[in-house]
Design a protein around this motif. Structure first.
Motif, PDB file in Angstrom:
ATOM      1  N   ARG A 125       0.810  -1.216   0.000  1.00 50.91           N
ATOM      2  CA  ARG A 125       0.000   0.000   0.000  1.00 50.91           C
ATOM      3  C   ARG A 125       0.845   1.268   0.000  1.00 50.91           C
ATOM      4  NH1 ARG A 125      -4.646  -0.383   4.408  1.00 50.91           N
ATOM      5  NH2 ARG A 125      -5.414   1.336   3.113  1.00 50.91           N
ATOM      6  N   ALA A 126       2.149   1.128  -0.081  1.00 50.15           N
ATOM      7  CA  ALA A 126       3.023   2.313  -0.152  1.00 50.15           C
ATOM      8  C   ALA A 126       2.701   3.089  -1.431  1.00 50.15           C
ATOM      9  CB  ALA A 126       4.484   1.893  -0.137  1.00 50.15           C
ATOM     10  N   PRO A 127       2.876   4.412  -1.410  1.00 44.41           N
ATOM     11  CA  PRO A 127       2.468   5.240  -2.562  1.00 44.41           C
ATOM     12  C   PRO A 127       3.084   4.821  -3.887  1.00 44.41           C
ATOM     13  CG  PRO A 127       2.938   6.621  -0.656  1.00 44.41           C
ATOM     14  CD  PRO A 127       3.349   5.227  -0.277  1.00 44.41           C
ATOM     15  N   ASP A 128       4.334   4.371  -3.878  1.00 43.13           N
ATOM     16  CA  ASP A 128       4.989   4.034  -5.141  1.00 43.13           C
ATOM     17  C   ASP A 128       4.929   2.547  -5.468  1.00 43.13           C
ATOM     18  OD1 ASP A 128       6.596   3.307  -3.055  1.00 43.13           O
ATOM     19  OD2 ASP A 128       8.467   4.016  -3.947  1.00 43.13           O
ATOM     20  N   ALA A 129       4.168   1.765  -4.696  1.00 45.90           N
ATOM     21  CA  ALA A 129       4.089   0.319  -4.920  1.00 45.90           C
ATOM     22  C   ALA A 129       3.059  -0.002  -5.991  1.00 45.90           C
ATOM     23  CB  ALA A 129       3.728  -0.404  -3.626  1.00 45.90           C
ATOM     24  N   CYS A 130       3.365  -0.985  -6.816  1.00 45.59           N
ATOM     25  CA  CYS A 130       2.403  -1.530  -7.775  1.00 45.59           C
ATOM     26  C   CYS A 130       1.768  -2.764  -7.132  1.00 45.59           C
ATOM     27  CB  CYS A 130       3.098  -1.898  -9.074  1.00 45.59           C
ATOM     28  SG  CYS A 130       2.037  -2.792 -10.241  1.00 45.59           S
ATOM     29  N   PRO A 131       0.467  -2.749  -6.853  1.00 47.03           N
ATOM     30  CA  PRO A 131      -0.150  -3.846  -6.094  1.00 47.03           C
ATOM     31  C   PRO A 131       0.070  -5.232  -6.681  1.00 47.03           C
ATOM     32  CG  PRO A 131      -1.641  -1.979  -6.205  1.00 47.03           C
ATOM     33  CD  PRO A 131      -0.493  -1.652  -7.106  1.00 47.03           C
ATOM     34  N   ALA A 132       0.146  -5.343  -8.003  1.00 49.01           N
ATOM     35  CA  ALA A 132       0.300  -6.663  -8.625  1.00 49.01           C
ATOM     36  C   ALA A 132       1.739  -6.950  -9.045  1.00 49.01           C
ATOM     37  CB  ALA A 132      -0.618  -6.774  -9.834  1.00 49.01           C
ATOM     38  N   ALA A 133       2.702  -6.180  -8.557  1.00 45.14           N
ATOM     39  CA  ALA A 133       4.094  -6.338  -8.990  1.00 45.14           C
ATOM     40  C   ALA A 133       4.652  -7.748  -8.791  1.00 45.14           C
ATOM     41  CB  ALA A 133       4.977  -5.322  -8.264  1.00 45.14           C
ATOM     42  N   PRO A 134       4.353  -8.440  -7.663  1.00 42.32           N
ATOM     43  CA  PRO A 134       4.937  -9.781  -7.478  1.00 42.32           C
ATOM     44  C   PRO A 134       4.419 -10.837  -8.452  1.00 42.32           C
ATOM     45  CG  PRO A 134       4.353  -8.822  -5.364  1.00 42.32           C
ATOM     46  CD  PRO A 134       3.732  -7.959  -6.413  1.00 42.32           C
ATOM     47  N   LEU A 135       3.480 -10.487  -9.315  1.00 42.57           N
ATOM     48  CA  LEU A 135       3.030 -11.408 -10.349  1.00 42.57           C
ATOM     49  C   LEU A 135       3.763 -11.163 -11.662  1.00 42.57           C
ATOM     50  CD1 LEU A 135      -0.826 -11.297  -9.696  1.00 42.57           C
ATOM     51  CD2 LEU A 135       0.898 -12.808  -8.683  1.00 42.57           C
ATOM     52  N   GLU A 136       4.681 -10.196 -11.664  1.00 47.63           N
ATOM     53  CA  GLU A 136       5.378  -9.808 -12.889  1.00 47.63           C
ATOM     54  C   GLU A 136       6.854 -10.179 -12.807  1.00 47.63           C
ATOM     55  OE1 GLU A 136       4.664  -5.657 -13.198  1.00 47.63           O
ATOM     56  OE2 GLU A 136       2.481  -5.872 -13.402  1.00 47.63           O
ATOM     57  N   LEU A 137       7.388 -10.686 -13.898  1.00 51.22           N
ATOM     58  CA  LEU A 137       8.780 -11.106 -13.949  1.00 51.22           C
ATOM     59  C   LEU A 137       9.719  -9.947 -13.640  1.00 51.22           C
ATOM     60  CD1 LEU A 137      10.876 -13.304 -14.601  1.00 51.22           C
ATOM     61  CD2 LEU A 137      10.680 -12.650 -17.008  1.00 51.22           C
ATOM     62  N   ALA A 138       9.401  -8.751 -14.112  1.00 52.61           N
ATOM     63  CA  ALA A 138      10.289  -7.601 -13.930  1.00 52.61           C
ATOM     64  C   ALA A 138      10.562  -7.330 -12.453  1.00 52.61           C
ATOM     65  CB  ALA A 138       9.681  -6.363 -14.593  1.00 52.61           C
ATOM     66  N   HIS A 139       9.570  -7.544 -11.582  1.00 55.40           N
ATOM     67  CA  HIS A 139       9.742  -7.313 -10.147  1.00 55.40           C
ATOM     68  C   HIS A 139      10.830  -8.214  -9.592  1.00 55.40           C
ATOM     69  CE1 HIS A 139       8.573  -6.695  -5.927  1.00 55.40           C
ATOM     70  NE2 HIS A 139       8.587  -8.008  -5.786  1.00 55.40           N
ATOM     71  N   TRP A 140      10.784  -9.485  -9.925  1.00 54.29           N
ATOM     72  CA  TRP A 140      11.732 -10.447  -9.371  1.00 54.29           C
ATOM     73  C   TRP A 140      13.123 -10.278  -9.970  1.00 54.29           C
ATOM     74  CZ3 TRP A 140      10.049 -12.402  -5.113  1.00 54.29           C
ATOM     75  CH2 TRP A 140       8.668 -12.563  -4.926  1.00 54.29           C
ATOM     76  N   LEU A 141      13.183  -9.952 -11.240  1.00 57.21           N
ATOM     77  CA  LEU A 141      14.495  -9.730 -11.841  1.00 57.21           C
ATOM     78  C   LEU A 141      15.160  -8.496 -11.256  1.00 57.21           C
ATOM     79  CD1 LEU A 141      13.911 -10.612 -15.606  1.00 57.21           C
ATOM     80  CD2 LEU A 141      14.576 -12.087 -13.689  1.00 57.21           C
ATOM     81  N   ALA A 142      14.371  -7.459 -10.950  1.00 59.18           N
ATOM     82  CA  ALA A 142      14.935  -6.273 -10.307  1.00 59.18           C
ATOM     83  C   ALA A 142      15.483  -6.624  -8.928  1.00 59.18           C
ATOM     84  CB  ALA A 142      13.871  -5.179 -10.204  1.00 59.18           C
ATOM     85  N   CYS A 143      14.744  -7.445  -8.177  1.00 58.35           N
ATOM     86  CA  CYS A 143      15.226  -7.881  -6.859  1.00 58.35           C
ATOM     87  C   CYS A 143      16.544  -8.639  -6.989  1.00 58.35           C
ATOM     88  CB  CYS A 143      14.187  -8.776  -6.186  1.00 58.35           C
ATOM     89  SG  CYS A 143      12.690  -7.927  -5.620  1.00 58.35           S
ATOM     90  N   ALA A 144      16.614  -9.535  -7.966  1.00 57.49           N
ATOM     91  CA  ALA A 144      17.816 -10.353  -8.145  1.00 57.49           C
ATOM     92  C   ALA A 144      19.014  -9.497  -8.528  1.00 57.49           C
ATOM     93  CB  ALA A 144      17.567 -11.420  -9.208  1.00 57.49           C
ATOM     94  N   ARG A 145      18.827  -8.619  -9.492  1.00 60.98           N
ATOM     95  CA  ARG A 145      19.930  -7.759  -9.929  1.00 60.98           C
ATOM     96  C   ARG A 145      20.406  -6.863  -8.788  1.00 60.98           C
ATOM     97  NH1 ARG A 145      16.521  -7.126 -14.805  1.00 60.98           N
ATOM     98  NH2 ARG A 145      17.499  -8.266 -16.539  1.00 60.98           N
ATOM     99  N   ASP A 146      19.453  -6.286  -8.055  1.00 62.06           N
ATOM    100  CA  ASP A 146      19.818  -5.391  -6.950  1.00 62.06           C
ATOM    101  C   ASP A 146      20.577  -6.142  -5.862  1.00 62.06           C
ATOM    102  OD1 ASP A 146      18.575  -3.370  -8.308  1.00 62.06           O
ATOM    103  OD2 ASP A 146      16.880  -3.170  -6.928  1.00 62.06           O
ATOM    104  N   ALA A 147      20.157  -7.377  -5.559  1.00 61.39           N
ATOM    105  CA  ALA A 147      20.813  -8.151  -4.505  1.00 61.39           C
ATOM    106  C   ALA A 147      22.241  -8.501  -4.892  1.00 61.39           C
ATOM    107  CB  ALA A 147      20.011  -9.413  -4.199  1.00 61.39           C
ATOM    108  N   GLU A 148      22.449  -8.888  -6.144  1.00 67.63           N
ATOM    109  CA  GLU A 148      23.807  -9.213  -6.566  1.00 67.63           C
ATOM    110  C   GLU A 148      24.684  -7.968  -6.587  1.00 67.63           C
ATOM    111  OE1 GLU A 148      25.032 -12.721  -8.578  1.00 67.63           O
ATOM    112  OE2 GLU A 148      25.144 -11.540 -10.422  1.00 67.63           O
TER     113      GLU A 148
END
Length: 411
Positions: free
Chosen positions: A18-41
């Motif tokens: 519910r944060a202002p810049d959050a996309c509610p359905a983001a965890p259903l999208e590949l781009a969300h997870w790839l961004a997490c992976a790239r950022d973590a590495e």
């Protein structure tokens, strides 16, 4: 100091979606997870850890509860990372050992030997209903089942020991010999094998486990390479790690081979006031009705009719008898008693980190606590649970990791 990033949908905080810049359905999208992976590495984490439950959570109409298969997500993440360990959750209660063995080896090959299995027994009654069970078995029976299934999976992997993949095109020979059938006959994990995929050349996947009950602790000491635990104070964490190491030695294992990683929820910024403001902003967006349902299930307490602004009456043992997660709920309720939390305060604490160690401050302050825990023998590293995703990964990396870089290189 091992540092894994634990990825829960929008983040570990209940209201992150519910944060202002959050996309509610983001965890259903590949781009969300790839961004997490790239950022973590890029940030310098050692691995990624994805949890899973096999049901919709309570009141799915009030919060995101849809979830992708973690091994499929991790396979996609393998394509954009080079060194992160990729640990995914697979239940021993609702999966056949043969399927588990092949799915994990598939991820292992696709990632170049970086796969990990978070072994869970499952706990939610909704999960039992989804698979036609009248109820979840008692904890002891679930861990007996888990031990049998893990033994079967490991037997399937070991069935390829000593077999070389020669891949000789001229001679028309792919293997130096065929793997033999694997005759593992257990109460829960019977299989004839062999699995149609060799672990070679990588060895078996990493094994992780997150139970802190007596049964879970014994199971982890026997099987796990890494233990994900809920610990909110240093003394308790040190005692837990000592118990794990002692149990591992009793099982004939090298105690140092079992790494204990407490969960860590960090609200971190350039100043403590800014970090507190981050937590406060998320806490203001909590849906209390939905959260109290989850808290009731988690603790076993009946919260109906209680004044949210009054201290929670959690000291009565009968109220605690049927709590969902014995060890974790006990730690959370102990914190509530110790700090005399109101129901609203407990719900807010639960929403932020489910009882895990929660730190609020600057990068230097958070890093100091982490170093103190490792120096005191309370942890071998941490499962870092960013409150918001993917932004929380780079925030932690930017503020905290510079203060840990020398320590981690030395280790």
């Amino acid at each position: 100091m091992i540092l894994d990033a634990v990825l829960f949908g929008h983040g570990s905080h209940e209201a992150a979606w519910r944060a202002p810049d959050a996309c509610p359905a983001a965890p259903l999208e590949l781009a969300h997870w790839l961004a997490c992976a790239r950022d973590a590495e890029a940030a310098g984490f050692d691995g990624l850890f994805l949890g899973d439950i096999l049901c919709l959570q309570d009141h799915p109409e009030q919060h995101p509860s849809e979830a992708l298969d973690p091994l499929m997500v991790l396979a996609a993440m393998a394509a954009v990372t080079e060194r992160l360990t990729l640990t995914g959750t697979v239940s021993t209660s609702f999966n056949h050992p043969w399927h588990i063995a092949r799915r994990l080896l598939s991820l292992h090959h696709l990632s170049g030997g970086r796969a990990g299995w978070n072994i869970v027994t499952s706990s939610y009654p909704q999960e039992a209903a989804n698979f036609g069970w009248p109820e979840m078995p008692p904890t002891a029976e679930r861990y007996e089942m888990a031990g049998d299934v893990v033994a079967a999976v490991r037997a399937l992997w070991a069935g390829w020991d000593g077999i070389a993949r020669v891949a000789d095109k001229a001679a028309g020979r792919y293997l130096d010999r065929a793997p033999a059938p694997v005759h593992h006959c257990g109460r829960y994990g019977t299989t004839g094998g062999p699995v149609n995929l060799s672990p070679a050349p990588f060895g078996r996947p990493l094994l992780a486990q997150a139970g802190s009950s007596p049964e879970g602790l014994r199971f982890a000491a026997r099987h796990a390479d890494r233990v994900f635990t809920v610990q909110a104070d240093l003394a308790g964490a040190r005692a837990f790690r000592n118990r794990i190491r002692s149990e591992a030695a009793a099982c004939g294992r090298d105690p140092g081979a079992v790494k204990v990683l407490p969960g860590l929820v960090a609200f971190v910024a350039g100043s403590r006031a800014e970090a507190q403001a981050q937590l406060d902003a998320l806490s203001e967006r909590i849906g209390l009705d939905h959260l109290l349902t989850k808290l009731e299930r988690f603790t076993g307490l009946s919260l109906a009719g209680l004044d949210p602004e009054r201290e929670l009456p959690c000291g009565s043992e009968p109220l605690r008898a049927n709590r969902f997660s014995n060890s974790r709920a006990g730690l959370l309720l102990e914190e509530a008693r110790r700090n005399r939390l109101t129901l609203r305060q407990l719900a807010t604490r639960f929403a932020a980190g489910r009882g895990h160690l929660m730190l609020i401050g600057t990068g230097a302050e958070v890093a100091r606590v982490m170093r103190d825990w490792v120096d005191a023998g309370a942890a071998d590293g941490f499962n870092v649970m960013p409150p918001e995703l993917p932004s929380g990964i780079s925030t932690f990396g930017r503020h905290v990791l510079p203060y840990l870089s020398e320590r981690r290189r030395a280790d």
